[in-house]
Design a protein around this motif. Structure first.
Motif, PDB file in Angstrom:
ATOM      1  N   THR A 138     107.670  14.401  51.769  1.00  0.00           N
ATOM      2  CA  THR A 138     107.534  15.588  52.612  1.00  0.00           C
ATOM      3  C   THR A 138     107.356  15.196  54.070  1.00  0.00           C
ATOM      4  O   THR A 138     107.962  15.799  54.975  1.00  0.00           O
ATOM      5  CB  THR A 138     106.327  16.429  52.152  1.00  0.00           C
ATOM      6  N   ALA A 139     106.532  14.182  54.321  1.00  0.00           N
ATOM      7  CA  ALA A 139     106.298  13.726  55.690  1.00  0.00           C
ATOM      8  C   ALA A 139     107.576  13.159  56.306  1.00  0.00           C
ATOM      9  O   ALA A 139     107.918  13.467  57.454  1.00  0.00           O
ATOM     10  CB  ALA A 139     105.183  12.681  55.725  1.00  0.00           C
ATOM     11  N   VAL A 140     108.297  12.343  55.541  1.00  0.00           N
ATOM     12  CA  VAL A 140     109.548  11.756  56.038  1.00  0.00           C
ATOM     13  C   VAL A 140     110.574  12.850  56.317  1.00  0.00           C
ATOM     14  O   VAL A 140     111.271  12.835  57.338  1.00  0.00           O
ATOM     15  CB  VAL A 140     110.107  10.728  55.027  1.00  0.00           C
ATOM     16  N   ALA A 152     118.048   9.293  59.411  1.00  0.00           N
ATOM     17  CA  ALA A 152     117.649   8.324  58.389  1.00  0.00           C
ATOM     18  C   ALA A 152     117.991   8.855  56.993  1.00  0.00           C
ATOM     19  O   ALA A 152     117.908  10.052  56.749  1.00  0.00           O
ATOM     20  CB  ALA A 152     116.154   8.063  58.481  1.00  0.00           C
ATOM     21  N   PRO A 153     118.379   7.972  56.067  1.00  0.00           N
ATOM     22  CA  PRO A 153     118.561   8.394  54.677  1.00  0.00           C
ATOM     23  C   PRO A 153     117.182   8.680  54.066  1.00  0.00           C
ATOM     24  O   PRO A 153     116.352   7.775  53.919  1.00  0.00           O
ATOM     25  CB  PRO A 153     119.246   7.196  54.020  1.00  0.00           C
ATOM     26  N   GLU A 154     116.941   9.934  53.718  1.00  0.00           N
ATOM     27  CA  GLU A 154     115.590  10.382  53.368  1.00  0.00           C
ATOM     28  C   GLU A 154     114.981   9.662  52.167  1.00  0.00           C
ATOM     29  O   GLU A 154     113.853   9.161  52.228  1.00  0.00           O
ATOM     30  CB  GLU A 154     115.600  11.884  53.117  1.00  0.00           C
ATOM     31  N   GLU A 155     115.708   9.619  51.052  1.00  0.00           N
ATOM     32  CA  GLU A 155     115.136   9.046  49.832  1.00  0.00           C
ATOM     33  C   GLU A 155     114.796   7.563  49.979  1.00  0.00           C
ATOM     34  O   GLU A 155     113.667   7.162  49.667  1.00  0.00           O
ATOM     35  CB  GLU A 155     116.096   9.265  48.658  1.00  0.00           C
ATOM     36  N   PRO A 156     115.734   6.705  50.473  1.00  0.00           N
ATOM     37  CA  PRO A 156     115.373   5.298  50.645  1.00  0.00           C
ATOM     38  C   PRO A 156     114.213   5.103  51.621  1.00  0.00           C
ATOM     39  O   PRO A 156     113.344   4.258  51.391  1.00  0.00           O
ATOM     40  CB  PRO A 156     116.659   4.662  51.190  1.00  0.00           C
ATOM     41  N   MET A 157     114.207   5.892  52.701  1.00  0.00           N
ATOM     42  CA  MET A 157     113.125   5.748  53.675  1.00  0.00           C
ATOM     43  C   MET A 157     111.776   6.104  53.057  1.00  0.00           C
ATOM     44  O   MET A 157     110.777   5.407  53.239  1.00  0.00           O
ATOM     45  CB  MET A 157     113.403   6.644  54.882  1.00  0.00           C
TER      46      MET A 157
END
Length: 213
Positions: A138-140, A152-157
């Motif tokens: 959620t924060a990312v 940024a790619p959300e899941e990997p980050m």
């Protein structure tokens, strides 16, 4: 027309809460092996039959205590990261708050030390996914949507930051000087996150892996 809740439902819920609250205290103080169901019942002022009405046994009670500690952490941190205002500052404050939670005896003993042993590693990791990882994601997502860390790619980050926080939590729990460890880990992770913000200006590099002959 609203109907009144049966008194037995309220009593059942209050009994379960008393058992879980007592279990959290005793598991924190004495650990899983050092806590007996008789002691939990005595602290909650209920019979053993009442305990078995709600839980299959000691492990079931521990898992309920684990979830109670995790839910308390999730509630507190969610309130921080969902506050209106500067998304960057609220995200960093959520990070700092999590590291402070890692210093709390109940979180350390029940979640970090006893959880993987009592529940088994896989079940423990799934529980961590349910609570801690969801908060990190959620924060990312908020940082990406606000344009603070670029495309940024959300899941990997989220996975990478979650791994860093999980490793930091374990290090804090095992450290001789836990407060110092928490501060050092906090500075390191904030430096990494700040570096991600800088990528907004330069763009994300091409990270495709190639193999040579």
């Amino acid at each position: 027309m609203a109907t009144a809740r049966p008194r037995r439902v309220d009593y059942s819920e209050s009994t379960r809460k008393a058992l879980v609250d007592g279990a959290v205290v005793l598991f924190t103080e004495r650990g899983y092996a050092g806590t007996s169901l008789d002691e939990v019942c005595k602290r909650a002022r209920v019979t053993k039959g009442a305990l078995y009405h709600h839980f299959s046994g000691k492990q079931g009670l521990f898992e309920a205590a684990f979830h109670a500690v995790e839910q308390d952490m999730l509630t507190r941190l969610s309130e921080i990261v969902s506050q209106p205002g500067d998304v960057w500052e609220t995200s960093l404050e959520g990070l700092r708050a999590y590291l402070r939670v890692c210093l709390e005896p109940a979180y350390q003993r029940i979640v970090l030390h006893e959880g993987p042993v009592v529940m088994g590693y896989e079940a423990w990791r799934r529980a961590e996914e349910r609570f801690s990882f969801g908060l990190v994601r959620t924060a990312v997502s908020g940082l990406i949507d606000s344009g603070l860390i670029g495309e940024a790619p959300e899941e990997p980050m989220a996975r990478l930051l979650f791994g860093a926080l999980a490793g930091g939590a374990t290090m804090i729990a095992a450290a001789e000087d836990q407060k110092k460890a928490s501060e050092e880990i906090g500075r390191c992770i904030e430096s990494v996150v700040s570096g991600l913000r800088a990528l907004k200006e330069t763009g994300w590099p091409n990270c495709a892996v190639t193999t040579g002959q």
